[in-house]
Write an enzyme that holds these catalytic residues in place. Sequence first.
Site, mmCIF file in Angstrom:
data_model
loop_
_atom_site.group_PDB
_atom_site.id
_atom_site.type_symbol
_atom_site.label_atom_id
_atom_site.label_comp_id
_atom_site.label_asym_id
_atom_site.label_seq_id
_atom_site.Cartn_x
_atom_site.Cartn_y
_atom_site.Cartn_z
ATOM 1 C CB ALA A 29 -0.928 -0.001 1.216
ATOM 2 C CB THR A 33 0.028 6.336 0.364
ATOM 3 O OG1 THR A 33 1.427 6.065 0.361
ATOM 4 C CG2 THR A 33 -0.670 5.303 1.209
ATOM 5 C CG PHE A 40 -8.246 -0.135 2.487
ATOM 6 C CD1 PHE A 40 -8.050 0.987 1.706
ATOM 7 C CD2 PHE A 40 -9.192 -1.058 2.087
ATOM 8 C CE1 PHE A 40 -8.786 1.197 0.544
ATOM 9 C CE2 PHE A 40 -9.938 -0.861 0.929
ATOM 10 C CZ PHE A 40 -9.728 0.254 0.167
ATOM 11 N NE ARG A 41 -4.323 -5.001 6.710
ATOM 12 C CZ ARG A 41 -4.637 -5.354 5.483
ATOM 13 N NH1 ARG A 41 -4.331 -4.565 4.487
ATOM 14 N NH2 ARG A 41 -5.248 -6.490 5.248
ATOM 15 C CD GLN A 105 1.537 -6.804 0.729
ATOM 16 O OE1 GLN A 105 2.377 -5.911 0.846
ATOM 17 N NE2 GLN A 105 1.008 -7.396 1.772
ATOM 18 C CG HIS A 125 -3.987 -9.095 -1.600
ATOM 19 N ND1 HIS A 125 -3.338 -8.236 -0.756
ATOM 20 C CD2 HIS A 125 -3.662 -10.335 -1.179
ATOM 21 C CE1 HIS A 125 -2.642 -8.937 0.144
ATOM 22 N NE2 HIS A 125 -2.821 -10.211 -0.099
ATOM 23 C CB CYS A 136 -21.929 -17.270 -16.513
ATOM 24 S SG CYS A 136 -21.922 -15.472 -16.755
ATOM 25 C CB CYS A 158 -24.188 -11.648 -14.287
ATOM 26 S SG CYS A 158 -23.677 -12.280 -15.886
#
Length: 258
Positions: A29, A33, A40-41, A105, A125, A136, A158
Amino acid sequence: MNKQGLDDLCDRIAELIIKSKRIVVFTGAGISTESGIPDFRSPGGIWERFDPDDFTYQKFLGDAAARQKQWRLLRQLNLTAEPNPAHHAIAGLYRLGKLDCVITQNVDSLHQAAGVPDDRVFELHGNTQWAVCLGCHRRYPFGRVVAELDGDEEIPDCEACHGILKPDAVFFGEPLPQDVLNRAVSRSCDCDLFIVIGSTLTVYPAAYMPVYALDSGARLVIVNLSDTPMDKQAEVLVRAKAGEAMTVVLQKVEEKIG
Ligand SMILES: [Zn+2]
């Protein structure tokens, strides 16, 4: 860090890059930035405003109300972010023939946006460029899915089979894409230089990659603003912003190659 200190460390990294034959760059991350994508953390990050327990794969699958909440958050993702100098410097290493691959990540696909080919980027990720139908397996550009949503409450489905659409990013509790993980492990084991940029190396299994590299005899470089559990094993450790450090590193590699 003063300019001379940074310059000396970047010079040592450039020397290692010149000497190495198979170089893996691993990013987290901290590299994004600088493109305006929040970690997020970190304090003030998204998990202080939203409860991570609401964002598990199991809830996404099993609970329409949770799915609605999740899509509401997903709509706020910054899809207009641009690669920053760190992404461009890594793409520069690729153009010089000094990059085997990037293992990341991050889910923002900014390495590809900077010019690293898709098949050289392993997104552990997943990514937020695509949404996939769980029925599908049809894929839709994520931006289009979000743009076509009617209001804040709609949950996309979908077009073909009305199955559940899920962003291609890996959710909490969801297994990592196995083929991507396998290839990332094998590239980590085969490299001779492993460069960590903008990761605190605390999220597993991603954080095993530098361990595999070291165990296989590779040298380790870490560019990160805060401590990581592997700092002591790093041959060069730089506490600086990714963009600042990697721009200097690339310049020095270019000078040395001549
Ligand atoms: Zn479908």
